[in-house]
Write a protein that holds these residues in place. Sequence first.
Motif, PDB file in Angstrom:
ATOM      1  N   ARG A 287       0.818  -1.203   0.000  1.00  0.00           N
ATOM      2  CA  ARG A 287       0.000   0.000   0.000  1.00  0.00           C
ATOM      3  C   ARG A 287       0.860   1.265   0.000  1.00  0.00           C
ATOM      4  NH1 ARG A 287      -4.408  -2.103   4.484  1.00  0.00           N
ATOM      5  NH2 ARG A 287      -5.909  -3.029   2.995  1.00  0.00           N
ATOM      6  N   SER A 292      -2.802  -0.449  -6.085  1.00  0.00           N
ATOM      7  CA  SER A 292      -4.250  -0.374  -5.885  1.00  0.00           C
ATOM      8  C   SER A 292      -4.741  -1.523  -4.997  1.00  0.00           C
ATOM      9  CB  SER A 292      -4.977  -0.427  -7.234  1.00  0.00           C
ATOM     10  OG  SER A 292      -4.761  -1.672  -7.869  1.00  0.00           O
ATOM     11  N   GLU A 293      -5.850  -1.254  -4.284  1.00  0.00           N
ATOM     12  CA  GLU A 293      -6.427  -2.266  -3.406  1.00  0.00           C
ATOM     13  C   GLU A 293      -6.870  -3.502  -4.190  1.00  0.00           C
ATOM     14  OE1 GLU A 293      -7.047  -2.540   0.014  1.00  0.00           O
ATOM     15  OE2 GLU A 293      -5.544  -0.949   0.101  1.00  0.00           O
TER      16      GLU A 293
END
Length: 386
Positions: A287, A292-293
């Motif tokens: 992160r 990106s998640e």
Amino acid sequence: MIRKVINTIALPWKLFRKKAPLTSFITGRLLTMAVILFVLGWALFALMELAPGDIVDQMVQQQLMSQSEMTPGIGGGAGAGGGVGSGAGAGASSANGGGQAGKDSIYSEEQLAHMRAEMGLDQPFTIQYFKWLNRVFIHHDLGVSLISKAPVSFLIKSRIVNSLILNLISLVFITIFSFLLGVYFSSKAGTRLDIGATFFALFFHAFPGILLLILLQLFASVTKLFPVTAYPSFPFTEAPLKFTFSYMYHVFLPLLSAFLGGIGGTMRMIRSTMLDQMGQPYIMALRSRGISERRIYLNHAFRNTLNPYITGSANLLASLFSGSLVLEIIFAYPGIGRLMYDAVMQQDVNLVLANNMFISTLVLAGMTISDILLALVDPRIRYGAN
């Protein structure tokens, strides 16, 4: 001295483990499977020996019942109903060791002893077991059913395909939806939606499977929306396309029961594993790099959820096969579980042993394959010398 001899004997195996850890692991698992199957077969023969009566008693009981149906006056009954009742009572008492007069009216003690000698039932169960092993591995013959007189291999082939199709469909659907729902609800942890999903997962996981099957069959009987049996009334060769759609319609409720019973525990395991992975330091590092998640979930955390699922998939396969026994009996599905149930009730030793050994081999092979896949998926695991 004994320890030195043992170390000398085990030295080639230790060298083999050091040189080829994965191959030695597979070899060890296969040897373990062979030992487990050997002990399991011996235990089955012992249990059949401890059961009251034997196959000869079952054959006499069937003949008594058939004679009572053809001759209503047998056993002193005044009508057809009385004949059947007395015949069944005599058969039941002969199976329990009583009713000797009814047994002697068909066969003498010498004839019964001769029948047991022909089937090898007069010998100790250990000798019977080794003779069975000799017939299977040397002559490649599973024998014949002592009740139907049909070859055991034919009976198993005619049923195992149905059970495999049913259980593989269940496994595929449980796997797909467990991962989809587990990953999704792990991203909604703590929300009302996640709490509700967790509640229903726990509820169906704890709900008795046999009760769920009975309730679904009752639902089908009352509403007439689904058939109460799980198999079409015509063969596949008669109309393949029609059979396929009819099969999907018939097995919908049994598959729904297996799905609801299996997805609860699997989904919760995947959800908890995902939550555990999302709290690891490497996720924080990813992160911080601006990844990106979506990519973190699917490319990194998701891969690590495969480990516990692969480990538990063998147990899931075993539970599906054991659960299909009840399913096949309740919904009259012509599978291997129902065949085994009938064989146990009739004390058909050849059919019971072949059925159980075949299913046990499938389950143990599934466990071995899951361990091999786990070693291939996770490079941190090494099956070598510690």
